[in-house]
Motif scaffolding. Sequence first.
Motif, PDB file in Angstrom:
ATOM      1  N   HIS A  27       0.811  -1.213   0.000  1.00 55.81           N
ATOM      2  CA  HIS A  27       0.000   0.000   0.000  1.00 55.81           C
ATOM      3  C   HIS A  27       0.845   1.264   0.000  1.00 55.81           C
ATOM      4  O   HIS A  27       1.920   1.317   0.588  1.00 55.81           O
ATOM      5  N   GLU A  28       0.326   2.279  -0.681  1.00 54.73           N
ATOM      6  CA  GLU A  28       0.974   3.578  -0.733  1.00 54.73           C
ATOM      7  C   GLU A  28       0.019   4.625  -0.167  1.00 54.73           C
ATOM      8  O   GLU A  28      -1.130   4.739  -0.594  1.00 54.73           O
ATOM      9  N   PHE A  29       0.506   5.384   0.804  1.00 58.93           N
ATOM     10  CA  PHE A  29      -0.289   6.438   1.415  1.00 58.93           C
ATOM     11  C   PHE A  29       0.221   7.770   0.873  1.00 58.93           C
ATOM     12  O   PHE A  29       1.376   8.128   1.105  1.00 58.93           O
ATOM     13  N   VAL A  30      -0.652   8.476   0.166  1.00 57.33           N
ATOM     14  CA  VAL A  30      -0.265   9.730  -0.470  1.00 57.33           C
ATOM     15  C   VAL A  30      -0.820  10.896   0.329  1.00 57.33           C
ATOM     16  O   VAL A  30      -2.023  10.956   0.600  1.00 57.33           O
ATOM     17  N   PHE A  31       0.051  11.810   0.713  1.00 60.37           N
ATOM     18  CA  PHE A  31      -0.380  12.998   1.429  1.00 60.37           C
ATOM     19  C   PHE A  31      -1.116  13.910   0.463  1.00 60.37           C
ATOM     20  O   PHE A  31      -0.600  14.270  -0.595  1.00 60.37           O
ATOM     21  N   GLU A  32      -2.324  14.273   0.818  1.00 61.31           N
ATOM     22  CA  GLU A  32      -3.150  15.125  -0.047  1.00 61.31           C
ATOM     23  C   GLU A  32      -2.996  16.570   0.390  1.00 61.31           C
ATOM     24  O   GLU A  32      -3.417  16.956   1.482  1.00 61.31           O
ATOM     25  N   ALA A  33      -2.379  17.378  -0.457  1.00 59.24           N
ATOM     26  CA  ALA A  33      -2.022  18.732  -0.060  1.00 59.24           C
ATOM     27  C   ALA A  33      -3.081  19.769  -0.398  1.00 59.24           C
ATOM     28  O   ALA A  33      -3.073  20.867   0.151  1.00 59.24           O
ATOM     29  N   ASP A  34      -4.011  19.449  -1.291  1.00 61.06           N
ATOM     30  CA  ASP A  34      -5.000  20.429  -1.744  1.00 61.06           C
ATOM     31  C   ASP A  34      -6.410  19.950  -1.453  1.00 61.06           C
ATOM     32  O   ASP A  34      -6.693  18.751  -1.487  1.00 61.06           O
ATOM     33  N   LEU A  35      -7.299  20.885  -1.190  1.00 61.14           N
ATOM     34  CA  LEU A  35      -8.696  20.576  -0.920  1.00 61.14           C
ATOM     35  C   LEU A  35      -9.383  20.147  -2.216  1.00 61.14           C
ATOM     36  O   LEU A  35      -9.322  20.849  -3.224  1.00 61.14           O
ATOM     37  N   SER A  36     -10.033  18.977  -2.202  1.00 62.09           N
ATOM     38  CA  SER A  36     -10.745  18.509  -3.387  1.00 62.09           C
ATOM     39  C   SER A  36     -12.020  19.328  -3.589  1.00 62.09           C
ATOM     40  O   SER A  36     -12.516  19.978  -2.659  1.00 62.09           O
ATOM     41  N   GLU A  37     -12.559  19.269  -4.786  1.00 67.08           N
ATOM     42  CA  GLU A  37     -13.771  20.025  -5.074  1.00 67.08           C
ATOM     43  C   GLU A  37     -14.941  19.529  -4.235  1.00 67.08           C
ATOM     44  O   GLU A  37     -15.759  20.324  -3.748  1.00 67.08           O
ATOM     45  N   LYS A  38     -15.035  18.217  -4.044  1.00 70.93           N
ATOM     46  CA  LYS A  38     -16.114  17.660  -3.220  1.00 70.93           C
ATOM     47  C   LYS A  38     -15.989  18.149  -1.781  1.00 70.93           C
ATOM     48  O   LYS A  38     -16.992  18.522  -1.153  1.00 70.93           O
ATOM     49  N   ALA A  39     -14.765  18.158  -1.248  1.00 68.20           N
ATOM     50  CA  ALA A  39     -14.562  18.632   0.122  1.00 68.20           C
ATOM     51  C   ALA A  39     -14.835  20.125   0.222  1.00 68.20           C
ATOM     52  O   ALA A  39     -15.333  20.612   1.248  1.00 68.20           O
ATOM     53  N   ARG A  40     -14.525  20.864  -0.838  1.00 66.35           N
ATOM     54  CA  ARG A  40     -14.808  22.304  -0.823  1.00 66.35           C
ATOM     55  C   ARG A  40     -16.295  22.559  -0.679  1.00 66.35           C
ATOM     56  O   ARG A  40     -16.736  23.436   0.080  1.00 66.35           O
ATOM     57  N   ARG A  41     -17.107  21.770  -1.404  1.00 64.29           N
ATOM     58  CA  ARG A  41     -18.564  21.929  -1.307  1.00 64.29           C
ATOM     59  C   ARG A  41     -19.053  21.543   0.088  1.00 64.29           C
ATOM     60  O   ARG A  41     -19.951  22.190   0.642  1.00 64.29           O
ATOM     61  N   THR A  42     -18.468  20.477   0.653  1.00 63.21           N
ATOM     62  CA  THR A  42     -18.839  20.071   2.015  1.00 63.21           C
ATOM     63  C   THR A  42     -18.473  21.162   3.017  1.00 63.21           C
ATOM     64  O   THR A  42     -19.243  21.459   3.935  1.00 63.21           O
ATOM     65  N   ALA A  43     -17.294  21.758   2.833  1.00 60.13           N
ATOM     66  CA  ALA A  43     -16.845  22.809   3.744  1.00 60.13           C
ATOM     67  C   ALA A  43     -17.782  24.012   3.702  1.00 60.13           C
ATOM     68  O   ALA A  43     -18.088  24.617   4.738  1.00 60.13           O
ATOM     69  N   GLU A  44     -18.248  24.337   2.527  1.00 60.23           N
ATOM     70  CA  GLU A  44     -19.165  25.476   2.407  1.00 60.23           C
ATOM     71  C   GLU A  44     -20.510  25.168   3.052  1.00 60.23           C
ATOM     72  O   GLU A  44     -21.100  26.015   3.740  1.00 60.23           O
ATOM     73  N   LYS A  45     -20.985  23.936   2.864  1.00 62.62           N
ATOM     74  CA  LYS A  45     -22.305  23.550   3.383  1.00 62.62           C
ATOM     75  C   LYS A  45     -22.288  23.315   4.888  1.00 62.62           C
ATOM     76  O   LYS A  45     -23.192  23.769   5.603  1.00 62.62           O
ATOM     77  N   GLU A  46     -21.276  22.598   5.396  1.00 59.15           N
ATOM     78  CA  GLU A  46     -21.266  22.179   6.800  1.00 59.15           C
ATOM     79  C   GLU A  46     -20.440  23.080   7.709  1.00 59.15           C
ATOM     80  O   GLU A  46     -20.729  23.164   8.913  1.00 59.15           O
TER      81      GLU A  46
END
Length: 321
Positions: A27-46
């Motif tokens: 398994h490879e664990f990749v550090f995600e450095a940028d906010l995804s578009e789906k998470a951006r919508r969740t952040a705005e809503k919640e």
Amino acid sequence: MTRVTKVSDSRFLSGITEIPSLVIGKHEFVFEADLSEKARRTAEKELRETPERKEESLAELRRLLTQEKDLTWPDNDFWLVKFLRKCKFYPESAFELIKRYYSIKAKHPEYFFGLDVNYYLDIANLKMLQLIPRRDHKGRRVIIVRIVKEFNPEIYSVERLFRAVAVMMEVASSEPDTQVNGVVGVLDLKELSLSHLRPLTPSFIRFGMQWCQNCIPLRLKALHVVNETPIIDATYAIIKNFLVDKLRNRVYFHGKDYEMMHEYLAPNCLLKSYGGTVELIDIPKAEDVLANFTDFALQCEKELDMINSFGYRKVAENTQL
């Protein structure tokens, strides 16, 4: 091969501009450095996150922090935003969270300072802490903690084990998507014995509950307990007294009924031993893990050392924990 996540600007306190992936077994664990578009919508809503509110909240949070006596803090948007996201962009709440975050470290340094890479390799070989490579259907990180019979509290002290968990949570809290979507824990108590419970004094339980509920910039969305035995009943009777109602309602006991857990977590983000599709990571020998682990650990340690260089010059006596 180690993959590197490029970061376009220096958003990290230590000045690092690239985060190596962590490869363990298959398994490879990749550090995600940028906010995804789906998470951006969740952040705005919640979380009430918009560019305008983000800018206003950062300004107000900085104003509040400059007035806190004896506290030094990282003047860095990327670092401050994770506290604002935890508090739904209410700067007063984020201010109190940052005070608690650094105050608990000042009062209990034994749980947060003095990292030991070899200790983490030993824990990895015991397969006690498992970070699932993929997120669940809600974009949450899934962390599995297994109490195993090989874990001897007299050898692996509760302070050092807690330190390993704290480091994992610190790394997770640096991922923008995780800041927004939160984390889900699975606690497997199949091999729990009385010897494992001895270090769990009421004072340590109180400390641990305060830390996870009130001092970390992470949204704890659920804890699923499996394979619990009767000896856990008395311990949980103590623990639940320190849980706020919201978190108490997010603790689920499934016993051996893994299908019940599948109603909350899809099999594709659960280990095969829980009826899932993810294979238990086959940990190589410690020296083989070290080759892939070193770059990742050094970057995380460098960043964590910088975070811990800030804080209270002395314990804030007026900070409630």
